[in-house]
Structures are given as C-alpha cells and as structure tokens.
Enzyme design. Structure first.
Site, PDB file in Angstrom:
ATOM      1  CG  ASP A  15      -8.582 -38.903 -18.524  1.00  0.00           C
ATOM      2  OD1 ASP A  15      -8.018 -39.048 -17.430  1.00  0.00           O
ATOM      3  OD2 ASP A  15      -9.813 -38.860 -18.666  1.00  0.00           O
TER       4      ASP A  15
ATOM      5  CE  LYS B  73      -3.663 -33.289 -16.515  1.00  0.00           C
ATOM      6  NZ  LYS B  73      -4.768 -33.672 -17.344  1.00  0.00           N
TER       7      LYS B  73
ATOM      8  N   GLY C  93      -5.856 -38.640 -11.717  1.00  0.00           N
ATOM      9  CA  GLY C  93      -5.114 -39.892 -11.702  1.00  0.00           C
ATOM     10  C   GLY C  93      -3.923 -39.778 -12.626  1.00  0.00           C
ATOM     11  CG  HIS C  94      -1.248 -37.204 -12.837  1.00  0.00           C
ATOM     12  ND1 HIS C  94      -0.725 -36.013 -12.419  1.00  0.00           N
ATOM     13  CD2 HIS C  94      -2.328 -36.892 -13.579  1.00  0.00           C
ATOM     14  CE1 HIS C  94      -1.467 -35.018 -12.893  1.00  0.00           C
ATOM     15  NE2 HIS C  94      -2.446 -35.533 -13.591  1.00  0.00           N
TER      16      HIS C  94
ATOM     17  CD  GLN D 287      -9.424 -32.625 -12.180  1.00  0.00           C
ATOM     18  OE1 GLN D 287      -9.204 -31.512 -11.757  1.00  0.00           O
ATOM     19  NE2 GLN D 287      -9.145 -33.701 -11.486  1.00  0.00           N
TER      20      GLN D 287
END
Ligand code: IMP
Length: 429
Positions: free
Chosen positions: A13, A16, A40-41, A223
């Site tokens: 988080d 990225k 999650g991006h 991650q």
C-alpha cells in the site's frame, strides 16, 4: 537499463498504482511475478479509475500484460475482473494478455481453508485478505497444486484430485467441516477451463523472445518486502516472496533481468492485518495520518494502522531487495504537522539495535529511537520541482535518503500522475 522492477519497500500500500501506471505507459511488456488477487492497485487514467487486483497494470493502456508462474491465480476472480475492466471500455484478448501455463490455481477449497484457519486462530490470526493465497502456495510447494496447464487435461485429473482432496479432507475434518465435493469442483473447473485456456502460454518463452527483441519489461510487484515470506515480519506475512529477486523465478527470465529496482516508499508507515509495527501510533497523530492519507485497504476496505517513517526498516528492505532508487509517495500527507519523527533505530531489551531482528517476539519488543524534525509551513501538494517544495520538506527527504542509504528517484506530491518530482527516470538509466 531496459527493464524496471517495482516493489513495495514497506508493508504494501505504498502507492505503487500511480508509479506503475506511469512506467507501464512506457513499457513494452508488464509482468506480475508473485502474489495473487490479494493485491489492489488503483489506476487513475484521465477521468477513469480502474481497480485491478490480478491483471497487470499495462492492461489499461493496451501494453502486453503477462501473469507469470510465481502468481497464484483464482480463475473465477480473474474472469470477474476482466469482465469488469472490459465494461470500462478496455479491450482484453490473447493479443495483449497471457497467463503462464505453469501457474498454480487458487480453488474454492483454498479460500475456504483460509477462512477456517483465520476463524479458528482467534487473536492469533494473521489478518489475511481471505483470498486463499496462503493455502494455494502451500499446495504448490506441497506438489499437490492444479495448474493452468492441467485445465487442458481435465479427463486425466483423477490422480491429482485424489492427492489434493485427501490432503484437504483431512484438514477440513479437523475443523469439523465436510469433505471437498469433488464432483462439484471438477464441474467448476470444466466450466472455467475454456476461458483460462485462451490465455495460457509458456510465458517464460514469450518473455525471453521479447527480451531478445530488446523490449522494455516492467515487473510489477505486489505487497511489500516486509510481507515477504522469508524476509518479512514472519509469520505475519503473505505466502510469496515479494523481494525483487523473485522476478527471475516468478517469470522465467534469468536473474539479471530485474534492471532498475524501484522501491516504493511512503513518507510515513502503514500496515494492514496483524503483526509487529514498531512505529505504530495509536493516538490522534496516527488517526490524523490515516484520515489525511485515506488509509483504507483497496481489497478489504480495512482501516490501515499508521505510524511514523521507519528508516531502519526501509534501509533493511532496500538492502535485501537491492533497490536502485526509491519513489517517495504521499509526502503531502505530512503537510501541516508541527513536528515529524523518523525512527533511526531501536532498543531491544535496553540494548541499541540497528535492524529488525528475525524473531517475532523480539520484533514486538523493539522500541523505536526517534529523531525529531520541525514540520513545514505551506504545502507540498502538486509540487513538480524541488523549487516548489518548502525547504523543511526537502530537508526531510534528504534525511530519509541519508538514513536509508538509497537515493530518491522521484517524489510524489498528489494522486495525479503529473504531480511528481522526477529525479531519475528508471527506464532511462
Ligand atoms: P494474504 O496475502 O491474504 O495471505 O495476507 C497475509 C498478510 O498480508 C495480511 O496481513 C494482509 O493484510 C497482507 N496483505 C496481503 N496483500 C496485501 C496488499 O496488497 N497490501 C497490503 N497488505 C497485504
């Protein structure tokens, strides 16, 4: 360097999405090499926001996007994500998307086991994303996994299913749960197989061809290094290797392929899930960081734990991952703080220590040693050059560089792509 590897240098988080989006628009190939749909991006392109979990970020700009063998793939989650992203007007086909045929699958039984374990662990739970990531990696190294290539041979799956189900039935019995419904599982696999097969290919081969052709390859990590199964805060980690070294084993290109290793580093620290976090702030300062930084998980919507910047940890992760330069994100969240603290080391049982030890109990006993700096007046929001930053903010960034022993390649000053101070272009190196 032709290639760039992006990794998170804290607990994930770090922001990225924005950096990867910018780099993906200049790459010829984008590759995911570890993790799964626990990631999650969020990509903001023009007036559209795309939420990706499994698809490499290049998909949005039409760049060839590949899922390497180091990923664990939930084919049903993939189909849902593809349909959702196609619904936003992105075209996804075998021409711009491929999946490694030796990629292990996440099955419903993995997700179920993840849930059973977390529910039974009570206070000792890891705080996983509940996506079945850990159990799927266990079956991979336990040599029980069903892989993408097996979907072309479902009529010969009997012995593999025997081995897999014998293992899971024993575990499920321990939790007082019913055995796996094998017939239903096979039926589900038959249903999803044609969808996955259209993308299946020897990704290692395709990548080696692209490398020979001189393409720029972007490796997109998920991650962060502190969640690495070897180097992270074990056992409160994910089940893959998140370090840059994984690009080789997780994609099928040699160890020299990582290129410029860009470590994404947030200007403070956050963590989701359980586990040690030496600089965590459980007071109004932590609350303020969380609110100003919108610190809620993209995948699970959980509130992230927040704390001061820990230079000791980032020095360690940059060393472990051979980081060439860092992309510092969310500096604007620190605007308006009267004083700012940086952790420069710890004391462990009264003794100074300049790294995070491997043992979980010792990690939990590490007490941060802080250096305090004045905050800055004015704002960093939207700055695109050093000249636009308050002098004290520059001092903070320079101090971070010094303490982590790694140079800053860029500083991000808002979620907008253009609001970035670019010091060194990773692809131009
Ligand atoms: P798992 O990967 O679902 O097994 O979760 C293991 C640990 O990694 C938990 O603490 C999760 O919160 C954390 N984790 C997994 N994926 C991410 C991510 O993309 N960002 C931040 N934390 C993550």
């Amino acid at each position: 360097m032709a290639n760039v590897t992006v990794i998170g240098a804290q607990w994930g988080d770090e922001g990225k999405g924005k950096i990867v989006d910018w780099l993906a628009s200049r790459a010829d190939v984008v590759v995911r090499f570890q993790g799964g749909h626990n990631a999650g991006h969020t990509l903001v392109v023009g007036d559209k926001t795309y939420k990706l979990s499994l698809l490499p970020s290049g998909i949005v700009t039409g760049t060839l996007s590949l899922i390497g063998n180091g990923v664990v793939l939930d084919p049903w989650a993939l189909r849902e994500e593809i349909e959702r992203i196609e619904g936003q007007g992105v075209s996804i086909s075998p021409a711009n998307f491929g999946i490694a045929d030796n990629c292990p699958l996440i099955l419903p039984l993995h997700r179920e086991l993840d849930g059973m374990r977390e529910a039974a662990a009570g206070k000792g739970k890891i705080g996983t994303t509940g996506r079945g990531i850990g159990p799927a990696y266990e079956d991979k190294v336990g040599r029980r996994a069903i892989r993408v290539c097996d979907l072309a041979h479902l009529d010969e799956l009997e012995p593999q299913l025997d081995r897999l189900c014998a293992h899971h039935d024993a575990l499920r019995a321990g939790f007082g749960e019913e055995p796996v419904d094998r017939a239903a599982l096979l039926e589900e696999l038959r249903g999803i197989a044609p969808f996955v097969q259209q993308y299946a290919q020897p990704v290692w081969k395709r990548l080696n061809e692209r490398k020979k052709a001189g393409d720029r390859i972007l490796f997109e990590g998920a991650q962060g290094v502190l969640l690495d199964v070897d180097h992270g805060t074990y056992p409160f980690v994910t089940s893959s290797n998140t370090v840059s070294g994984t690009v080789a084993s997780g994609s099928g290109l040699g160890p020299g392929s990582a290129g410029f290793v860009l470590g994404i580093v947030k200007a403070y620290t956050t963590r989701v899930g359980s586990g040690p976090f030496p600089t965590e702030l459980e007071d109004e300062v932590g609350q303020k960081l969380g609110e100003r930084g919108h610190e809620f998980g993209t995948v699970t919507a959980r509130k992230r734990r927040c704390g001061w910047f820990d230079a000791t940890l980032v020095r360690q992760t940059c060393a472990i991952s051979g980081v060439t330069g860092i992309a510092l994100t969310k500096i604007d969240v620190l605007d308006g703080f009267e004083t700012i603290r940086i952790c420069t080391g710890y004391t462990l049982d009264g003794e100074p220590i300049d790294y995070l030890p491997a043992n979980a109990q010792e990690q939990a006993r590490c007490v941060p040693v802080y250096e305090e700096m004045d905050g800055w007046e004015g704002t960093t929001v939207g700055a695109r050059s050093w000249a636009e930053l308050p002098a004290q903010a520059i001092k903070y960034i320079r101090r971070i560089e010094e303490l982590i022993e790694c140079p800053v390649a860029s500083v991000s000053t808002s979620p907008e792509r253009e609001d970035t101070i670019l010091v060194r272009d990773p692809f131009a190196d």
